[in-house]
Design a protein around this motif. Structure first.
Motif, PDB file in Angstrom:
ATOM      1  N   GLN A  37       0.829  -1.208   0.000  1.00  0.00           N
ATOM      2  CA  GLN A  37       0.000   0.000   0.000  1.00  0.00           C
ATOM      3  C   GLN A  37       0.866   1.263   0.000  1.00  0.00           C
ATOM      4  O   GLN A  37       0.658   2.172   0.783  1.00  0.00           O
ATOM      5  CB  GLN A  37      -0.962  -0.009   1.186  1.00  0.00           C
ATOM      6  CG  GLN A  37      -1.899  -1.193   1.174  1.00  0.00           C
ATOM      7  CD  GLN A  37      -2.791  -1.267   2.394  1.00  0.00           C
ATOM      8  OE1 GLN A  37      -2.653  -0.519   3.351  1.00  0.00           O
ATOM      9  NE2 GLN A  37      -3.723  -2.198   2.368  1.00  0.00           N
ATOM     10  N   GLY A  38       1.869   1.275  -0.868  1.00  0.00           N
ATOM     11  CA  GLY A  38       2.736   2.440  -1.004  1.00  0.00           C
ATOM     12  C   GLY A  38       3.965   2.416  -0.116  1.00  0.00           C
ATOM     13  O   GLY A  38       4.822   3.284  -0.217  1.00  0.00           O
ATOM     14  N   GLU A  52      13.007  -8.822   7.382  1.00  0.00           N
ATOM     15  CA  GLU A  52      12.040  -8.049   6.615  1.00  0.00           C
ATOM     16  C   GLU A  52      12.164  -6.610   7.076  1.00  0.00           C
ATOM     17  O   GLU A  52      12.045  -6.311   8.259  1.00  0.00           O
ATOM     18  CB  GLU A  52      10.615  -8.540   6.870  1.00  0.00           C
ATOM     19  CG  GLU A  52       9.574  -7.658   6.190  1.00  0.00           C
ATOM     20  CD  GLU A  52       8.154  -7.993   6.638  1.00  0.00           C
ATOM     21  OE1 GLU A  52       7.976  -8.641   7.676  1.00  0.00           O
ATOM     22  OE2 GLU A  52       7.224  -7.572   5.944  1.00  0.00           O
ATOM     23  N   SER A  53      12.435  -5.721   6.137  1.00  0.00           N
ATOM     24  CA  SER A  53      12.548  -4.301   6.446  1.00  0.00           C
ATOM     25  C   SER A  53      11.444  -3.584   5.686  1.00  0.00           C
ATOM     26  O   SER A  53      11.243  -3.833   4.506  1.00  0.00           O
ATOM     27  CB  SER A  53      13.928  -3.796   6.001  1.00  0.00           C
ATOM     28  OG  SER A  53      14.059  -2.417   6.239  1.00  0.00           O
ATOM     29  N   TRP A  54      10.715  -2.702   6.383  1.00  0.00           N
ATOM     30  CA  TRP A  54       9.664  -1.976   5.696  1.00  0.00           C
ATOM     31  C   TRP A  54       9.695  -0.508   6.085  1.00  0.00           C
ATOM     32  O   TRP A  54      10.036  -0.142   7.184  1.00  0.00           O
ATOM     33  CB  TRP A  54       8.294  -2.582   5.949  1.00  0.00           C
ATOM     34  CG  TRP A  54       7.770  -2.443   7.343  1.00  0.00           C
ATOM     35  CD1 TRP A  54       6.986  -1.425   7.834  1.00  0.00           C
ATOM     36  CD2 TRP A  54       7.980  -3.344   8.432  1.00  0.00           C
ATOM     37  NE1 TRP A  54       6.701  -1.647   9.146  1.00  0.00           N
ATOM     38  CE2 TRP A  54       7.310  -2.817   9.548  1.00  0.00           C
ATOM     39  CE3 TRP A  54       8.674  -4.544   8.574  1.00  0.00           C
ATOM     40  CZ2 TRP A  54       7.306  -3.445  10.784  1.00  0.00           C
ATOM     41  CZ3 TRP A  54       8.680  -5.160   9.803  1.00  0.00           C
ATOM     42  CH2 TRP A  54       7.997  -4.622  10.882  1.00  0.00           C
TER      43      TRP A  54
END
Length: 125
Positions: A37-38, A52-54
């Motif tokens: 979502q962007g 996991e990097s966000w």
């Protein structure tokens, strides 16, 4: 047992690109990217460890939460320490530490990533 082992460790970041560069400098390989979502999401793998990097400007990276540190395994603590020193990171303690864990003890050191996540490098003796 329903669980197979560690799937990944999730780390929110306000410094997405810097975080990716940092993880790759430690030997992690970028194995997948997504758009949530962007928000950019990336998965980095080293052996069986997946990060996991966000991108998350609303999250509060750097605060201590349920995960205190991520430990990386080594067979040569001195060489690992020398290599990490080249990255110009901030260390949690001065130098290599030891504890009487496991059968013969361990040697380890801790340092901060770009989001104040703590990385431990550990060698079982």
């Amino acid at each position: 047992m329903i669980f197979n082992g560690l799937q990944h460790v999730g780390i929110p970041t306000k410094k997405f690109d810097e975080s990716g560069d940092f993880y790759q400098s430690l030997g992690f390989k970028l194995v997948n990217t997504e758009d949530n979502q962007g928000s950019r999401v990336a998965f980095y793998q080293l052996g069986t460890l997946m990060l996991e990097s966000w991108e998350s400007p609303q999250e509060a990276p750097g605060k201590v939460g349920a995960i205190n540190h991520i430990a990386l395994d080594t067979n040569d603590i001195n060489r690992a320490f020398a290599e990490v020193q080249k990255l110009n990171v901030q260390f949690v303690e001065n130098g290599i530490q030891s504890l009487p864990y496991w059968e013969n003890g361990i040697k380890y050191f801790n340092f901060y990533g770009p989001n104040k996540e703590i990385f431990e490098v550990c060698q079982k003796l």
